[in-house]
Design an enzyme around this catalytic site. Structure first.
Site, short mmCIF file in Angstrom:
data_model
loop_
_atom_site.label_atom_id
_atom_site.label_comp_id
_atom_site.label_asym_id
_atom_site.label_seq_id
_atom_site.Cartn_x
_atom_site.Cartn_y
_atom_site.Cartn_z
N ASP A 157 0.86 -1.20 0.00
CA ASP A 157 0.00 0.00 0.00
C ASP A 157 0.89 1.25 0.00
OD1 ASP A 157 0.94 -0.37 2.63
OD2 ASP A 157 -0.86 0.50 3.53
N ASP A 201 6.82 1.12 1.90
CA ASP A 201 6.47 0.13 0.87
C ASP A 201 7.29 0.38 -0.39
OD1 ASP A 201 3.45 -0.98 1.78
OD2 ASP A 201 3.87 1.07 2.39
N ASN A 216 -2.50 2.72 3.54
CA ASN A 216 -1.99 4.06 3.83
C ASN A 216 -2.81 5.14 3.13
OD1 ASN A 216 0.21 3.34 5.49
ND2 ASN A 216 1.45 2.84 3.69
N THR A 269 2.86 -5.97 2.84
CA THR A 269 3.39 -4.83 3.59
C THR A 269 2.30 -3.79 3.84
OG1 THR A 269 4.12 -3.69 1.59
CG2 THR A 269 5.71 -5.16 2.64
N PHE A 324 -0.70 -0.49 12.65
CA PHE A 324 -1.63 -0.03 11.61
C PHE A 324 -2.13 -1.14 10.67
CE2 PHE A 324 -2.45 1.43 7.29
CZ PHE A 324 -3.55 2.26 7.50
N ASN A 325 -1.20 -1.94 10.10
CA ASN A 325 -1.63 -2.92 9.08
C ASN A 325 -2.61 -3.94 9.65
OD1 ASN A 325 -0.03 -1.73 7.14
ND2 ASN A 325 1.68 -3.17 7.39
N HIS A 367 9.85 0.20 8.15
CA HIS A 367 9.10 -1.03 8.45
C HIS A 367 9.16 -2.07 7.33
CE1 HIS A 367 6.96 1.20 11.67
NE2 HIS A 367 6.71 2.15 10.78
N ASP A 368 8.58 -1.70 6.18
CA ASP A 368 8.21 -2.71 5.19
C ASP A 368 9.40 -3.46 4.58
OD1 ASP A 368 5.57 -2.19 5.68
OD2 ASP A 368 5.36 -0.77 4.02
C1 BDR Z 1 2.94 0.07 8.58
O1 BDR Z 1 1.90 1.00 8.34
C2 BDR Z 1 2.21 1.82 7.25
O2 BDR Z 1 2.11 3.16 7.63
C3 BDR Z 1 3.60 1.47 6.80
O3 BDR Z 1 3.67 1.48 5.38
C4 BDR Z 1 3.83 0.10 7.37
O4 BDR Z 1 3.43 -0.92 6.47
C5 BDR Z 1 3.63 0.42 9.89
O5 BDR Z 1 2.74 0.39 10.94
CA CA Z 2 2.88 -0.45 4.19
#
Ligand code: BDR
Ligand code: CA
Length: 310
Positions: free
Chosen positions: A12, A17, A39, A122, A162-163, A237-238
């Site tokens: 996303d 990402d 996102n 991701t 979040f994901n 993160h991703d």
């Molecule tokens: C995740 O949430 C998104 O904002 C980032 O792309 C990552 O995948 C981190 O919490």
């Molecule tokens: Ca992401």
């Protein structure tokens, strides 16, 4: 010579990402990219994926996926990534359209045609859950799932990352699917920060891609530094979910039983990691990344960007 891991990145974009796509395109056998709402709305995340693939000259299949979570309402993360999902850089117009709007069909057909592909989500897990439900045989066809999400603490809420929070029902299906699962959660991703010194390594590379990615890192990092007490850069993160497969030696991991909370009033979207040392603990279903050699991992990211920057 060992072959590169085959993977479909389900994303996303999203600043991190975008970096994950660059790392996968260089260090893995990237067999396709699918997009999901997360996102930003699906048209924005798909547009961003089109732009990133253009910038690295990749013509891998690109399929647009779910425009909303299975049950939860659609909710995005403009507070981190901006309204476009990729704010902070002067981006080119995308040249290529998505190949279809049927990411789930693409995932199912590709994984049925070729055994041993890794799914690397991701973003929210909507597409992956739909694929596993549509084709239960996939669980035995794929190499596994390496996802970015979850952790022992949250970012979207005190409990939830979040994901997972964005589509907890989908995440629950994925964590319960019963085969190889690797989780890059916040515990590890917050240890891989895009500090000013690290972003400078990207900016020092030649060409437009590096300049754009350095601008994206700057935007993302400023958001993180301004929103946290003690971070020196954005949490990268991703890419961890890709690096888990291409450079596993960078990570310290442990197997645990992990479930997703789908009912809790305060804990919806939490990944509950069983860390008990008790004999009655649940049988592990997930390899959890806990630590990373951050300097080495960021150097791998720089090397991937450099490969497209000559
Ligand atoms: C995740 O949430 C998104 O904002 C980032 O792309 C990552 O995948 C981190 O919490
Ligand atoms: Ca992401």
């Amino acid at each position: 010579m060992t072959s590169l891991p085959k993977m479909i990145v389900d994303c996303d974009p999203g600043h991190d990402d975008a970096i994950a796509l660059v790392v996968a395109a260089h260090f893995a056998d990237l067999v396709g990219v699918t997009t999901v709402a997360g996102n930003a709305p699906i048209t924005a995340t798909t547009r961003n994926a089109r732009i990133v693939l253009d910038m690295i000259g990749s013509s891998v299949p690109l399929h647009q996926g779910a425009q909303r979570p299975l049950v939860a309402p659609p909710r995005h993360a403009a507070y981190v990534h901006g309204e476009s999902g990729l704010d902070g850089a002067d981006l080119p117009e995308p040249s290529r359209p998505a190949d279809s709007q049927n990411a789930v069909d693409f995932i199912v057909e590709t994984c049925r045609a070729t055994e041993g592909i890794w799914l690397v989500p991701t973003g929210p897990l909507t597409n992956i859950a739909l694929a596993l439900r549509a084709a239960p045989d996939l669980a035995d066809r794929i190499a596994g799932i390496s996802l970015m999400g979850g952790g022992s603490f949250g970012n979207r809420s005190a409990a939830a990352e979040f994901n997972i929070w964005a589509d907890p029902e989908a995440a629950s299906i994925v964590f319960d699917y019963g085969k190889r699962l690797i989780m890059s959660g916040l515990d590890v991703t917050h240890r891989l920060q895009a500090t000013p010194e690290r972003i400078a390594k990207v900016r020092a590379l030649p060409g437009r891609l590096a300049a754009v990615l350095a601008d994206l890192f700057d935007f993302f990092s400023q958001v993180y530094v301004s929103r946290h007490d003690n971070m020196r850069g954005g949490a990268v993160h991703d890419p961890c979910a890709v690096l888990a497969l291409t450079h596993p030696q960078l990570f310290t991991c442990k197997d645990h039983h992990v479930v997703v909370e789908t009912h809790g009033e305060l804990t919806m979207g939490m990944t509950l990691i069983d860390q008990r040392g008790l004999v009655e603990r649940e049988t592990p279903n997930c390899t959890v990344q806990w630590d990373v050699d951050a300097e080495a991992a960021f150097n791998v990211i720089v090397a991937a960007i450099a490969a497209f920057s000559k």
